[in-house]
Design a protein around this motif. Sequence first.
Motif, PDB file in Angstrom:
ATOM      1  N   VAL A   1       0.860  -1.189   0.000  1.00 21.26           N
ATOM      2  CA  VAL A   1       0.000   0.000   0.000  1.00 21.26           C
ATOM      3  C   VAL A   1       0.891   1.232   0.000  1.00 21.26           C
ATOM      4  O   VAL A   1       1.668   1.459   0.950  1.00 21.26           O
ATOM      5  CB  VAL A   1      -0.937   0.019   1.219  1.00 21.26           C
ATOM      6  N   ILE A   2       0.824   2.016  -1.056  1.00 21.33           N
ATOM      7  CA  ILE A   2       1.631   3.238  -1.156  1.00 21.33           C
ATOM      8  C   ILE A   2       1.013   4.336  -0.278  1.00 21.33           C
ATOM      9  O   ILE A   2       1.705   4.998   0.481  1.00 21.33           O
ATOM     10  CB  ILE A   2       1.750   3.680  -2.624  1.00 21.33           C
ATOM     11  N   PHE A   3      -0.281   4.561  -0.393  1.00 22.41           N
ATOM     12  CA  PHE A   3      -0.984   5.463   0.535  1.00 22.41           C
ATOM     13  C   PHE A   3      -2.442   5.005   0.633  1.00 22.41           C
ATOM     14  O   PHE A   3      -2.963   4.340  -0.269  1.00 22.41           O
ATOM     15  CB  PHE A   3      -0.882   6.934   0.120  1.00 22.41           C
ATOM     16  N   ASN A   4      -3.119   5.363   1.729  1.00 16.18           N
ATOM     17  CA  ASN A   4      -4.511   4.920   1.972  1.00 16.18           C
ATOM     18  C   ASN A   4      -5.228   6.009   2.789  1.00 16.18           C
ATOM     19  O   ASN A   4      -5.440   5.889   3.992  1.00 16.18           O
ATOM     20  CB  ASN A   4      -4.510   3.583   2.722  1.00 16.18           C
ATOM     21  N   GLU A   5      -5.560   7.127   2.113  1.00 19.26           N
ATOM     22  CA  GLU A   5      -6.231   8.256   2.788  1.00 19.26           C
ATOM     23  C   GLU A   5      -7.674   7.875   3.105  1.00 19.26           C
ATOM     24  O   GLU A   5      -8.451   7.526   2.219  1.00 19.26           O
ATOM     25  CB  GLU A   5      -6.219   9.491   1.875  1.00 19.26           C
ATOM     26  N   GLY A   6      -8.027   7.922   4.388  1.00 17.27           N
ATOM     27  CA  GLY A   6      -9.369   7.519   4.825  1.00 17.27           C
ATOM     28  C   GLY A   6      -9.445   6.077   5.259  1.00 17.27           C
ATOM     29  O   GLY A   6     -10.488   5.634   5.754  1.00 17.27           O
ATOM     30  N   ASN A   7      -8.358   5.277   5.025  1.00 15.81           N
ATOM     31  CA  ASN A   7      -8.281   3.877   5.476  1.00 15.81           C
ATOM     32  C   ASN A   7      -9.455   3.039   4.968  1.00 15.81           C
ATOM     33  O   ASN A   7      -9.991   2.185   5.678  1.00 15.81           O
ATOM     34  CB  ASN A   7      -8.208   3.798   7.004  1.00 15.81           C
ATOM     35  N   ALA A   8      -9.862   3.277   3.729  1.00 14.14           N
ATOM     36  CA  ALA A   8     -10.992   2.529   3.174  1.00 14.14           C
ATOM     37  C   ALA A   8     -10.564   1.225   2.501  1.00 14.14           C
ATOM     38  O   ALA A   8     -11.404   0.337   2.300  1.00 14.14           O
ATOM     39  CB  ALA A   8     -11.764   3.392   2.179  1.00 14.14           C
ATOM     40  N   TYR A   9      -9.268   1.111   2.116  1.00  8.92           N
ATOM     41  CA  TYR A   9      -8.795  -0.113   1.475  1.00  8.92           C
ATOM     42  C   TYR A   9      -8.159  -1.023   2.525  1.00  8.92           C
ATOM     43  O   TYR A   9      -7.386  -0.577   3.375  1.00  8.92           O
ATOM     44  CB  TYR A   9      -7.781   0.202   0.372  1.00  8.92           C
ATOM     45  N   HIS A  10      -8.473  -2.354   2.418  1.00  4.56           N
ATOM     46  CA  HIS A  10      -7.968  -3.342   3.370  1.00  4.56           C
ATOM     47  C   HIS A  10      -7.081  -4.328   2.610  1.00  4.56           C
ATOM     48  O   HIS A  10      -7.562  -5.126   1.789  1.00  4.56           O
ATOM     49  CB  HIS A  10      -9.131  -4.074   4.050  1.00  4.56           C
ATOM     50  N   ALA A  11      -5.760  -4.274   2.872  1.00  7.30           N
ATOM     51  CA  ALA A  11      -4.802  -5.085   2.116  1.00  7.30           C
ATOM     52  C   ALA A  11      -4.961  -6.568   2.390  1.00  7.30           C
ATOM     53  O   ALA A  11      -4.651  -7.400   1.522  1.00  7.30           O
ATOM     54  CB  ALA A  11      -3.363  -4.639   2.453  1.00  7.30           C
ATOM     55  N   SER A  12      -5.455  -6.953   3.572  1.00  4.30           N
ATOM     56  CA  SER A  12      -5.577  -8.378   3.891  1.00  4.30           C
ATOM     57  C   SER A  12      -6.709  -9.048   3.130  1.00  4.30           C
ATOM     58  O   SER A  12      -6.621 -10.222   2.771  1.00  4.30           O
ATOM     59  CB  SER A  12      -5.789  -8.552   5.398  1.00  4.30           C
ATOM     60  N   SER A  13      -7.815  -8.317   2.865  1.00  6.79           N
ATOM     61  CA  SER A  13      -8.957  -8.913   2.160  1.00  6.79           C
ATOM     62  C   SER A  13      -9.039  -8.479   0.714  1.00  6.79           C
ATOM     63  O   SER A  13      -9.755  -9.096  -0.079  1.00  6.79           O
ATOM     64  CB  SER A  13     -10.270  -8.537   2.857  1.00  6.79           C
ATOM     65  N   GLY A  14      -8.300  -7.392   0.337  1.00  7.42           N
ATOM     66  CA  GLY A  14      -8.381  -6.857  -1.017  1.00  7.42           C
ATOM     67  C   GLY A  14      -9.627  -6.021  -1.254  1.00  7.42           C
ATOM     68  O   GLY A  14      -9.868  -5.577  -2.382  1.00  7.42           O
ATOM     69  N   HIS A  15     -10.452  -5.762  -0.205  1.00  2.58           N
ATOM     70  CA  HIS A  15     -11.722  -5.039  -0.361  1.00  2.58           C
ATOM     71  C   HIS A  15     -11.550  -3.555  -0.060  1.00  2.58           C
ATOM     72  O   HIS A  15     -10.839  -3.169   0.882  1.00  2.58           O
ATOM     73  CB  HIS A  15     -12.776  -5.609   0.584  1.00  2.58           C
ATOM     74  N   PHE A  16     -12.218  -2.712  -0.878  1.00  8.88           N
ATOM     75  CA  PHE A  16     -12.414  -1.307  -0.564  1.00  8.88           C
ATOM     76  C   PHE A  16     -13.837  -1.163  -0.022  1.00  8.88           C
ATOM     77  O   PHE A  16     -14.791  -1.623  -0.659  1.00  8.88           O
ATOM     78  CB  PHE A  16     -12.237  -0.432  -1.814  1.00  8.88           C
ATOM     79  N   THR A  17     -13.991  -0.506   1.145  1.00  7.73           N
ATOM     80  CA  THR A  17     -15.313  -0.323   1.763  1.00  7.73           C
ATOM     81  C   THR A  17     -15.631   1.166   1.807  1.00  7.73           C
ATOM     82  O   THR A  17     -14.878   1.953   2.401  1.00  7.73           O
ATOM     83  CB  THR A  17     -15.342  -0.896   3.193  1.00  7.73           C
ATOM     84  N   ALA A  18     -16.731   1.578   1.148  1.00  7.97           N
ATOM     85  CA  ALA A  18     -17.084   3.002   1.050  1.00  7.97           C
ATOM     86  C   ALA A  18     -17.422   3.563   2.428  1.00  7.97           C
ATOM     87  O   ALA A  18     -18.320   3.049   3.102  1.00  7.97           O
ATOM     88  CB  ALA A  18     -18.262   3.183   0.110  1.00  7.97           C
ATOM     89  N   PRO A  19     -16.739   4.643   2.876  1.00 10.51           N
ATOM     90  CA  PRO A  19     -17.048   5.232   4.184  1.00 10.51           C
ATOM     91  C   PRO A  19     -18.274   6.142   4.165  1.00 10.51           C
ATOM     92  O   PRO A  19     -18.896   6.376   5.191  1.00 10.51           O
ATOM     93  CB  PRO A  19     -15.782   6.013   4.526  1.00 10.51           C
ATOM     94  N   VAL A  20     -18.631   6.695   2.979  1.00 14.67           N
ATOM     95  CA  VAL A  20     -19.783   7.590   2.847  1.00 14.67           C
ATOM     96  C   VAL A  20     -20.465   7.311   1.517  1.00 14.67           C
ATOM     97  O   VAL A  20     -19.869   6.714   0.599  1.00 14.67           O
ATOM     98  CB  VAL A  20     -19.373   9.086   2.924  1.00 14.67           C
ATOM     99  N   ASP A  21     -21.722   7.763   1.399  1.00 14.05           N
ATOM    100  CA  ASP A  21     -22.406   7.715   0.110  1.00 14.05           C
ATOM    101  C   ASP A  21     -21.697   8.679  -0.843  1.00 14.05           C
ATOM    102  O   ASP A  21     -21.377   9.824  -0.465  1.00 14.05           O
ATOM    103  CB  ASP A  21     -23.870   8.128   0.255  1.00 14.05           C
ATOM    104  N   GLY A  22     -21.462   8.254  -2.089  1.00 15.53           N
ATOM    105  CA  GLY A  22     -20.802   9.166  -3.018  1.00 15.53           C
ATOM    106  C   GLY A  22     -20.509   8.522  -4.359  1.00 15.53           C
ATOM    107  O   GLY A  22     -20.833   7.354  -4.623  1.00 15.53           O
ATOM    108  N   LEU A  23     -19.877   9.319  -5.244  1.00 12.48           N
ATOM    109  CA  LEU A  23     -19.403   8.855  -6.546  1.00 12.48           C
ATOM    110  C   LEU A  23     -17.913   8.557  -6.422  1.00 12.48           C
ATOM    111  O   LEU A  23     -17.133   9.401  -5.938  1.00 12.48           O
ATOM    112  CB  LEU A  23     -19.643   9.922  -7.613  1.00 12.48           C
ATOM    113  N   TYR A  24     -17.497   7.344  -6.845  1.00 12.16           N
ATOM    114  CA  TYR A  24     -16.112   6.887  -6.699  1.00 12.16           C
ATOM    115  C   TYR A  24     -15.544   6.511  -8.074  1.00 12.16           C
ATOM    116  O   TYR A  24     -16.295   6.186  -9.024  1.00 12.16           O
ATOM    117  CB  TYR A  24     -16.037   5.671  -5.774  1.00 12.16           C
ATOM    118  N   TYR A  25     -14.190   6.543  -8.165  1.00 16.32           N
ATOM    119  CA  TYR A  25     -13.498   6.177  -9.409  1.00 16.32           C
ATOM    120  C   TYR A  25     -12.386   5.179  -9.058  1.00 16.32           C
ATOM    121  O   TYR A  25     -11.605   5.398  -8.117  1.00 16.32           O
ATOM    122  CB  TYR A  25     -12.889   7.406 -10.075  1.00 16.32           C
ATOM    123  N   PHE A  26     -12.327   4.061  -9.833  1.00 18.37           N
ATOM    124  CA  PHE A  26     -11.354   2.995  -9.567  1.00 18.37           C
ATOM    125  C   PHE A  26     -10.615   2.634 -10.868  1.00 18.37           C
ATOM    126  O   PHE A  26     -11.205   2.686 -11.974  1.00 18.37           O
ATOM    127  CB  PHE A  26     -12.050   1.740  -9.029  1.00 18.37           C
TER     128      PHE A  26
END
Length: 436
Positions: free
Chosen positions: A325-350
């Motif tokens: 993990v180079i950076f993880n602002e908001g800690n929404a990405y989990h390296a152990s499971s590979g899952h990103f979990t949205a912290p708020v309702d919104g529009l996201y780009y991956f």
Amino acid sequence: MSKGVWIPLAALCMFRVSECLECFSCQNIADPDECRNTSQCSSGQSCSLQTSQAGSDLRFNMGVNTISYAVPSLLAHTVSLDAPFRPDSSPHVMNAAVQTAAMRTFVLIENLLNIHHAKITCPKFCGLCQLVDGNWAAWANWSSCSVTCEDGKQTRTRTCTNPQPSNGGLNCTGPASDTKLCTKQLCPVHGNWTEWSTWSGCSVTCDVGLRKRTRSCTNPKPDRSGDFCVGESSEYTVCLTDPCSTRNGGWSSWGSWQSCSVTCGGGLKLRSRTCTSPSPSAYGKACEGNFEAFAVCVNTPCYAVAFNAHGHNVLSNFVNAFPTVIFNEGNAYHASSGHFTAPVDGLYYFTAQFCCIPQQECGFFIEKSNASISSSTHLTATFEHHTTDVACTSASTSVKLNRNEHVWVLIQGTSSYLYDGYNGWNTFTGTLIQEL
């Protein structure tokens, strides 16, 4: 030859409210009222009065007689006659002397039936001493006053129970209730409006003005802590007079934009203008168009969410967990499971990229699921193959996520096909574009 009349008085014992105790007992007397002797009246007996006549004398025998027949009612006494009749009389007409004796006897019976007279004159017949006349009990306490202010009344009552009338005794005479006047403090005076006055003249001589009317809280005026009137004491209405001049309205310049309606994310800002350059006269035209304008304003996201990770660690469910993990602002990405979990309702780009060794095929999906991960949806599908060199392929997607929804990368094949070195990285990045 003697003549006699026998009159049973058993009805006095059998039909009154109390039973006989004693009977007068005198023989061959001229006046029944002179008898003072008494004898006891037993069960099955009654008091009797017999009359007989020898010549012009009428005699009376008073005593106890045994009842051997049904007793007639009080209003139909049986009279037995043993006397001659005058030749010119019918068989049902008594001798004058016998009639006189019978009349005296019935007068005596009627007196005994008048229980309130008999209890004074004949107290030893039929237990008349058991009569009880009613008498008033003491007055009850006065009730509270019927009002809390001004004049009212109080009442009190009494009952005929000292004693209560019984055995035919007289009821109490007089009123059972009593009243008297009671006076409290003066009542408060609550205020009330007078009638509205007439409308005043118009406040201007031309164009548009106002007229006024008033009323006062003096009908009556509040007094002694009374309530004041509720409502307005004056009213206004528009009045139109002749126009001073005809003038159409014009817009002023737009004002400055107000601040954004939100401090983060997207919002609106407002500016306004007025129809005062010039203002329309009473008969002029108003300005046409809107007096407000809105514009979209975008501030920094309320949540800063972004991550960048690379490497490969294919899990048993074929999800690739990017371990570095180079950076993880908001800690929404989990390296152990590979899952990103949205912290708020919104529009996201991956964006995701995978590299394959020569002669092997690489493919992957970017997927999303609900918060419970009970179902998933493909957002992208990518495939790459190269026969001689390392081949890399990438894909990007934007997606609307609700809070706690998940995004991950699902690979095709095994980790042995993947290349992660100087010529190419397997990467996964994402960011929040707009909070909703």
